[in-house]
Write an enzyme that holds these catalytic residues in place. Sequence first.
Site, PDB file in Angstrom:
ATOM      1  N   HIS A  64      33.834 -48.894  23.439  1.00 55.71           N
ATOM      2  CA  HIS A  64      33.516 -47.962  22.362  1.00 55.71           C
ATOM      3  C   HIS A  64      32.841 -48.689  21.204  1.00 55.71           C
ATOM      4  O   HIS A  64      32.825 -49.920  21.159  1.00 55.71           O
ATOM      5  CB  HIS A  64      34.778 -47.254  21.851  1.00 55.71           C
ATOM      6  CG  HIS A  64      35.236 -46.140  22.733  1.00 55.71           C
ATOM      7  ND1 HIS A  64      36.064 -46.349  23.814  1.00 55.71           N
ATOM      8  CD2 HIS A  64      34.976 -44.807  22.712  1.00 55.71           C
ATOM      9  CE1 HIS A  64      36.297 -45.194  24.413  1.00 55.71           C
ATOM     10  NE2 HIS A  64      35.645 -44.241  23.764  1.00 55.71           N
ATOM     11  N   LYS A 100      35.638 -47.478  16.001  1.00 53.04           N
ATOM     12  CA  LYS A 100      36.789 -46.785  16.585  1.00 53.04           C
ATOM     13  C   LYS A 100      38.085 -47.439  16.126  1.00 53.04           C
ATOM     14  O   LYS A 100      38.233 -48.659  16.176  1.00 53.04           O
ATOM     15  CB  LYS A 100      36.704 -46.784  18.106  1.00 53.04           C
ATOM     16  CG  LYS A 100      37.787 -45.940  18.767  1.00 53.04           C
ATOM     17  CD  LYS A 100      37.489 -45.703  20.239  1.00 53.04           C
ATOM     18  CE  LYS A 100      38.592 -44.906  20.921  1.00 53.04           C
ATOM     19  NZ  LYS A 100      38.778 -43.574  20.296  1.00 53.04           N
TER      20      LYS A 100
END
Length: 266
Positions: free
Chosen positions: A154, A158
């Site tokens: 990600h 995040k």
Amino acid sequence: MIKIAVCGAAGRMGQRIIVAAVEAGCIISGALERPGHPQIGQDAGLIAGCGQLGVAISDDLNAVVEGCDVLIDFTTPKISLKNLEVCGLKKKSIVIGSTGFTPEERALAAELAKDIPAVLAPNMSVGVNVCFKMLKDLAKTLGDDFDVEIVELHHNKKKDSPSGTAVRMGEVVAEALGRDYNQVANYHREGICGERTKEEIGMQTVRGGDIVGEHTVYFIGMGERIEISHRAMSRDMFSRGSVRAAKWIVGKQPGLYDMQDVLGLK
């Protein structure tokens, strides 16, 4: 037409949800942000880039919930649980896409959803939820002869790790194999940590750049390997999925649902 309110309306995900809801023919009835947010009072449609909607971003949770049929929430577990509680009091449906819920928080969500229909899913993507079904079937077929490892990637903003989607993938595999995920998940390997156990499910995370989301589950046997991968190219698949869930949840019986229910995969 369904009246949808969006929590976190000025954020990246909230903006895409507003656009997706408008494109799906829904009415944006409310747009919620935290108290003190600099864009409170501004038109939610203009912020999202889909034209003026006549809906000002507000910090009044009760008023926003009162005016909607469904609240869509991609925030944090703490905020989502508060929103779920208010929706329950006002008998409004809610779709929650927040990640990072602990088992205790999920249990509380189920308790709060006793009187209203609610969707709680770590990933609203149609493709990811099809992957969940594939993983369940594959794990049952392969049994204990294949080691299972999960790798997720990600963006560098995040906040939770591993992702809720990766955890759910691990849970699906563990359930199919008759294992307790919380007992077999291995999030950390370093130094001389011994041989891999047969039951464990390894979990590795990568954070960097602007990766929307990538997940790969490896089933590793002797002389062969099967990989189930999903790569998200944009956040629009999550926003479209959340609107699909919002349209589906209206009129359903009270209880806590997930995207497998929404997509008819159960």
